[in-house]
Design a protein around this motif. Sequence first.
Motif, PDB file in Angstrom:
ATOM      1  N   PRO A   1       0.826  -1.226   0.000  1.00 17.07           N
ATOM      2  CA  PRO A   1       0.000   0.000   0.000  1.00 17.07           C
ATOM      3  C   PRO A   1       0.854   1.266   0.000  1.00 17.07           C
ATOM      4  O   PRO A   1       0.536   2.231  -0.703  1.00 17.07           O
TER       5      PRO A   1
ATOM      6  N   ASN B   1       0.914   3.752  -3.302  1.00 15.87           N
ATOM      7  CA  ASN B   1       0.435   5.115  -3.092  1.00 15.87           C
ATOM      8  C   ASN B   1       1.515   6.156  -3.369  1.00 15.87           C
ATOM      9  O   ASN B   1       1.214   7.240  -3.857  1.00 15.87           O
ATOM     10  N   THR B   2       2.757   5.806  -3.060  1.00 10.87           N
ATOM     11  CA  THR B   2       3.847   6.740  -3.352  1.00 10.87           C
ATOM     12  C   THR B   2       3.973   6.925  -4.866  1.00 10.87           C
ATOM     13  O   THR B   2       4.050   8.055  -5.357  1.00 10.87           O
TER      14      THR B   2
ATOM     15  N   ALA C   1       1.711   6.367  -7.234  1.00 10.15           N
ATOM     16  CA  ALA C   1       0.535   7.059  -7.766  1.00 10.15           C
ATOM     17  C   ALA C   1       0.563   8.545  -7.388  1.00 10.15           C
ATOM     18  O   ALA C   1       0.181   9.400  -8.177  1.00 10.15           O
ATOM     19  N   GLY C   2       1.031   8.825  -6.170  1.00  8.25           N
ATOM     20  CA  GLY C   2       1.086  10.211  -5.714  1.00  8.25           C
ATOM     21  C   GLY C   2       2.009  11.054  -6.573  1.00  8.25           C
ATOM     22  O   GLY C   2       1.650  12.142  -7.012  1.00  8.25           O
TER      23      GLY C   2
ATOM     24  N   MET D   1      -1.274  11.443  -0.800  1.00 13.12           N
ATOM     25  CA  MET D   1      -1.365  10.044  -1.218  1.00 13.12           C
ATOM     26  C   MET D   1      -0.430   9.174  -0.393  1.00 13.12           C
ATOM     27  O   MET D   1      -0.791   8.073   0.037  1.00 13.12           O
ATOM     28  N   ILE D   2       0.790   9.636  -0.189  1.00  8.26           N
ATOM     29  CA  ILE D   2       1.774   8.850   0.557  1.00  8.26           C
ATOM     30  C   ILE D   2       1.260   8.607   1.976  1.00  8.26           C
ATOM     31  O   ILE D   2       1.313   7.484   2.486  1.00  8.26           O
TER      32      ILE D   2
ATOM     33  N   THR E   1      -1.816   8.630   2.999  1.00  6.04           N
ATOM     34  CA  THR E   1      -2.939   7.695   2.948  1.00  6.04           C
ATOM     35  C   THR E   1      -2.409   6.257   2.933  1.00  6.04           C
ATOM     36  O   THR E   1      -2.919   5.390   3.652  1.00  6.04           O
ATOM     37  N   GLY E   2      -1.391   5.996   2.139  1.00 11.21           N
ATOM     38  CA  GLY E   2      -0.766   4.678   2.096  1.00 11.21           C
ATOM     39  C   GLY E   2      -0.240   4.280   3.471  1.00 11.21           C
ATOM     40  O   GLY E   2      -0.430   3.151   3.924  1.00 11.21           O
TER      41      GLY E   2
END
Lengths: 270, 265
Positions: free
Chosen positions: B142, B146-147, B149-150, B184-185, B187-188
């Motif tokens: 995760p 997320n990193t 995608a961020g 995003m990071i 959130t991960g």
Amino acid sequence: MSFITARHIGKTFNGKNNSDPTVAIGDLTLDIEEKEFIAIIGPSGCGKSTFLLMVAGLESATSGELAIEGKPVTGPDHQRAIVFQEFLLFPWKTVKGNIEFGPRINRVDKGICQTLSRDLIRLVGLEGFEECFPHELSGGMKQRVAIARALANKPKVLLMDEPFGALDALTRETMQLELQKIWQKAQCTVLFVTHSITEAIFLADRVVVMGSRPGFVKKILTIDLERPRSRKIHTSHTFRRYEQILKESIWEEEEDGSWERVPALEKRSA
Amino acid sequence: MNPALKTNNRHSHRTWRKFLSPILLILTWEITTRAGLVESWFLPGPFLVFKTLYGMTISGEVPYHTAISMGRAAAGYLAAAVLGIGLGLLIAWSILIEDFFDPLIELIRPLSSFALVPILFLWFGVGDTSKIILIFKSCFFPILLNTIAGIKGVDKKLIMAAKSLGANEGQLWIRVLIPSALPMIITGLRISTAMAMMSLVGVEMLSSDSGLGFLVIDAQRTFDTQRVFAGIIVLSVVGFTVDRVSRIIQSKALYWHTQTSLGGQ
């Protein structure tokens, strides 16, 4: 020699997945003088935004020569600042932090940065909002911050890609007046892309009309109206005459059909 | 009345309302057991459970196992955070690195962490190492995804704006890309705190002589249902606390972002 010289500029985008390459700009030649205010209008897909990005050094020409003060443009430079329609502020920075971004990364002394941002905040009329974050501001205020941020590097060239396109009509008019004032104080060359004929006439020393498929300079109209220009100028005879000339020039294009047909390329240049 | 006070008042009303369902649950539970509807080895009443829990806390048993569990979870989690963010940044930076790691990521990611248990036990024994690796595996993806995608989701024009302001490659990463990707990071990182707690308990139940997972499964083996419930309550409280703390950290780190999303802009 002119301040900015564009000689036979061409731009071809390679098609994705082996589709045919798109010619965005065919042959563009344009000379711009120092401290001149140039407005560029033209149909969607005429490559006007692409040309702006080229001057910014963020996009390269596939043919021709583009030089500023005789030096060819090879990449982005803090001497050439750009303002986009979408504001694009740094949401984690305050108004002050956004404005000081440029000078700070260019290692300008902290004290000087602060004086600079204080002066710019006053210039764009944002006193009292120094510590606000972008989400706390209205559209017009956000664009004021974006303009101040661009001016913080004391650029020689200010590039504006439909900067007031996302604002409501009233705010837009106010911003036009403000920009005229700012430009007269900041003493820089402005390239201003817009879809609005009246905005172009109101602001510019010269209006460049571009034609499309592929993009080229169709007409250059010198606007001989005294400065500072006020709102009232919109109703003057000369203003209307200019409006007429520009409309006709664009209508010709429309009859060719290229105004209505929007090539896929606008997405790339946008 | 002052409108600010009003909202404040409504806010405190809401806080109180949220106690209603847990209190009702505990009351029903107590009444059911007191009425003798179920036998106490099957479902001991909350009073008994809390009494057992109190005893286990006083004796140091609960603090001991909690500390051990949290140590394992923290080790696996922190390793996953460092390596996940690190590799995520590298992958977002270079397409060569992405193409190299992508097949591995896609093969390992969907695999249940527990499928690796036999191999981990074989290679590293049943000690802390295999447990930490398992927790690491649960938390790593995760954070990694997320990193990536961020960073990849940063507006191209924002990058252009930063470049035209004079940002070089390093400044672009540190001052623009990473701050932009931070929501995003983080959130991960938050998703992974829950993953860490879940796999922790699982692996401690499979094989261990310490930790909260062990505490629960060991009590079940001896039919000490009161201890089972006591252990579950500790797990629930620990999980809740971890999530609350990470939520507070998130809103502190992303004051600008939370504000934006709450402001509906």
